[in-house]
Design a protein around this motif. Structure first.
Motif, PDB file in Angstrom:
ATOM      1  N   GLY A  48      11.440  41.375  26.117  1.00  0.00           N
ATOM      2  CA  GLY A  48      11.144  40.567  24.950  1.00  0.00           C
ATOM      3  C   GLY A  48      11.453  39.092  25.092  1.00  0.00           C
ATOM      4  O   GLY A  48      11.179  38.314  24.175  1.00  0.00           O
ATOM      5  N   GLY A  49      12.030  38.696  26.212  1.00  0.00           N
ATOM      6  CA  GLY A  49      12.306  37.281  26.396  1.00  0.00           C
ATOM      7  C   GLY A  49      11.031  36.491  26.607  1.00  0.00           C
ATOM      8  O   GLY A  49       9.934  37.045  26.746  1.00  0.00           O
ATOM      9  N   GLY A  50      11.174  35.173  26.621  1.00  0.00           N
ATOM     10  CA  GLY A  50      10.018  34.331  26.835  1.00  0.00           C
ATOM     11  C   GLY A  50      10.298  32.901  26.465  1.00  0.00           C
ATOM     12  O   GLY A  50      11.449  32.503  26.278  1.00  0.00           O
ATOM     13  N   LEU A  51       9.226  32.132  26.360  1.00  0.00           N
ATOM     14  CA  LEU A  51       9.297  30.720  26.012  1.00  0.00           C
ATOM     15  C   LEU A  51       8.855  30.551  24.566  1.00  0.00           C
ATOM     16  O   LEU A  51       7.794  31.049  24.166  1.00  0.00           O
ATOM     17  CB  LEU A  51       8.391  29.910  26.943  1.00  0.00           C
ATOM     18  CG  LEU A  51       8.221  28.428  26.627  1.00  0.00           C
ATOM     19  CD1 LEU A  51       9.543  27.697  26.756  1.00  0.00           C
ATOM     20  CD2 LEU A  51       7.172  27.812  27.547  1.00  0.00           C
ATOM     21  N   VAL A  52       9.659  29.847  23.792  1.00  0.00           N
ATOM     22  CA  VAL A  52       9.342  29.636  22.386  1.00  0.00           C
ATOM     23  C   VAL A  52       9.763  28.228  21.995  1.00  0.00           C
ATOM     24  O   VAL A  52      10.693  27.661  22.582  1.00  0.00           O
ATOM     25  CB  VAL A  52      10.039  30.700  21.509  1.00  0.00           C
ATOM     26  CG1 VAL A  52      11.556  30.584  21.601  1.00  0.00           C
ATOM     27  CG2 VAL A  52       9.575  30.643  20.072  1.00  0.00           C
ATOM     28  N   GLN A  53       9.090  27.670  21.027  1.00  0.00           N
ATOM     29  CA  GLN A  53       9.464  26.345  20.536  1.00  0.00           C
ATOM     30  C   GLN A  53      10.664  26.444  19.597  1.00  0.00           C
ATOM     31  O   GLN A  53      10.898  27.497  18.975  1.00  0.00           O
ATOM     32  CB  GLN A  53       8.294  25.705  19.807  1.00  0.00           C
ATOM     33  CG  GLN A  53       7.163  25.265  20.722  1.00  0.00           C
ATOM     34  CD  GLN A  53       6.112  24.450  19.987  1.00  0.00           C
ATOM     35  OE1 GLN A  53       5.942  24.602  18.774  1.00  0.00           O
ATOM     36  NE2 GLN A  53       5.413  23.598  20.715  1.00  0.00           N
ATOM     37  N   ALA A  54      11.384  25.380  19.498  1.00  0.00           N
ATOM     38  CA  ALA A  54      12.513  25.326  18.575  1.00  0.00           C
ATOM     39  C   ALA A  54      12.050  25.684  17.167  1.00  0.00           C
ATOM     40  O   ALA A  54      10.985  25.250  16.722  1.00  0.00           O
ATOM     41  CB  ALA A  54      13.150  23.942  18.585  1.00  0.00           C
ATOM     42  N   GLY A  55      12.849  26.497  16.491  1.00  0.00           N
ATOM     43  CA  GLY A  55      12.493  26.982  15.176  1.00  0.00           C
ATOM     44  C   GLY A  55      11.757  28.303  15.185  1.00  0.00           C
ATOM     45  O   GLY A  55      11.576  28.930  14.134  1.00  0.00           O
ATOM     46  N   GLY A  56      11.334  28.726  16.362  1.00  0.00           N
ATOM     47  CA  GLY A  56      10.603  29.979  16.482  1.00  0.00           C
ATOM     48  C   GLY A  56      11.495  31.196  16.552  1.00  0.00           C
ATOM     49  O   GLY A  56      12.722  31.100  16.410  1.00  0.00           O
ATOM     50  N   SER A  57      10.872  32.330  16.786  1.00  0.00           N
ATOM     51  CA  SER A  57      11.581  33.613  16.799  1.00  0.00           C
ATOM     52  C   SER A  57      11.193  34.432  18.017  1.00  0.00           C
ATOM     53  O   SER A  57      10.086  34.304  18.545  1.00  0.00           O
ATOM     54  CB  SER A  57      11.250  34.421  15.538  1.00  0.00           C
ATOM     55  OG  SER A  57      11.658  33.757  14.374  1.00  0.00           O
ATOM     56  N   LEU A  58      12.131  35.266  18.428  1.00  0.00           N
ATOM     57  CA  LEU A  58      11.889  36.267  19.462  1.00  0.00           C
ATOM     58  C   LEU A  58      12.655  37.519  19.080  1.00  0.00           C
ATOM     59  O   LEU A  58      13.698  37.443  18.414  1.00  0.00           O
ATOM     60  CB  LEU A  58      12.366  35.787  20.838  1.00  0.00           C
ATOM     61  CG  LEU A  58      11.508  34.787  21.602  1.00  0.00           C
ATOM     62  CD1 LEU A  58      12.243  34.335  22.863  1.00  0.00           C
ATOM     63  CD2 LEU A  58      10.154  35.369  21.950  1.00  0.00           C
ATOM     64  N   ARG A  59      12.161  38.648  19.551  1.00  0.00           N
ATOM     65  CA  ARG A  59      12.877  39.902  19.367  1.00  0.00           C
ATOM     66  C   ARG A  59      13.106  40.535  20.730  1.00  0.00           C
ATOM     67  O   ARG A  59      12.149  40.887  21.422  1.00  0.00           O
ATOM     68  CB  ARG A  59      12.082  40.854  18.489  1.00  0.00           C
ATOM     69  CG  ARG A  59      12.855  42.112  18.107  1.00  0.00           C
ATOM     70  CD  ARG A  59      11.926  43.153  17.542  1.00  0.00           C
ATOM     71  NE  ARG A  59      12.637  44.200  16.804  1.00  0.00           N
ATOM     72  CZ  ARG A  59      12.137  45.411  16.563  1.00  0.00           C
ATOM     73  NH1 ARG A  59      10.914  45.719  16.990  1.00  0.00           N
ATOM     74  NH2 ARG A  59      12.842  46.305  15.888  1.00  0.00           N
ATOM     75  N   LEU A  60      14.363  40.661  21.085  1.00  0.00           N
ATOM     76  CA  LEU A  60      14.723  41.316  22.330  1.00  0.00           C
ATOM     77  C   LEU A  60      14.964  42.796  22.089  1.00  0.00           C
ATOM     78  O   LEU A  60      15.471  43.188  21.038  1.00  0.00           O
ATOM     79  CB  LEU A  60      15.974  40.685  22.928  1.00  0.00           C
ATOM     80  CG  LEU A  60      15.958  39.179  23.159  1.00  0.00           C
ATOM     81  CD1 LEU A  60      17.256  38.740  23.848  1.00  0.00           C
ATOM     82  CD2 LEU A  60      14.750  38.752  23.951  1.00  0.00           C
TER      83      LEU A  60
END
Length: 123
Positions: free
Chosen positions: A8-20
């Motif tokens: 679930g990792g990756g590259l995201v912009q500040a303020g964004g979301s990820l789910r590991l």
């Protein structure tokens, strides 16, 4: 033995979301407290959050409190880390770990580790 695999990792912009996600196999998953740690280049491994075997107790590092949420599904042998309002300083390799002793904020207390997943937050 418990085998742990993060995803679930990756590259995201500040303020964004990820789910590991952290999928476990091997010995009984529900018997272990689970933790998430992270390590940025040149820095020590840092505690992020932990959850008890039942999911009833959680403990967050101050740096992520209110932004990250840990949960687990013992039927699926999986623990999750929902990360919202991401900041560039959250950039690190994130590891999940299993602790047979009930949960700790010290990475040295954990028995099993995954291989890690990279999270990069751009500004």
């Amino acid at each position: 033995q418990v085998q742990l695999v993060e995803s679930g990792g990756g590259l995201v912009q500040a303020g964004g979301s990820l789910r590991l996600s952290c999928a476990a196999s091997g010995r009984t998953f529900r018997g272990y407290a689970m933790g998430w740690f992270r390590q940025a280049p040149g820095k020590e491994r840092e505690f992020v959050v932990r959850i008890s075997w039942s999911g009833g107790n959680t403990y967050y590092a101050d740096s992520v409190k209110g932004r990250f949420t840990i949960s687990r599904d013992n039927a699926k042998n999986t623990v999750y880390l929902q990360m919202n309002s991401l900041k560039p300083e959250d950039t690190a390799v994130y590891y999940c770990a299993a602790d047979s002793a009930g949960g700790s904020s010290n990475w040295r207390d954990y028995d099993y580790w995954g291989q890690g997943t990279q999270v990069t937050v751009s500004s």
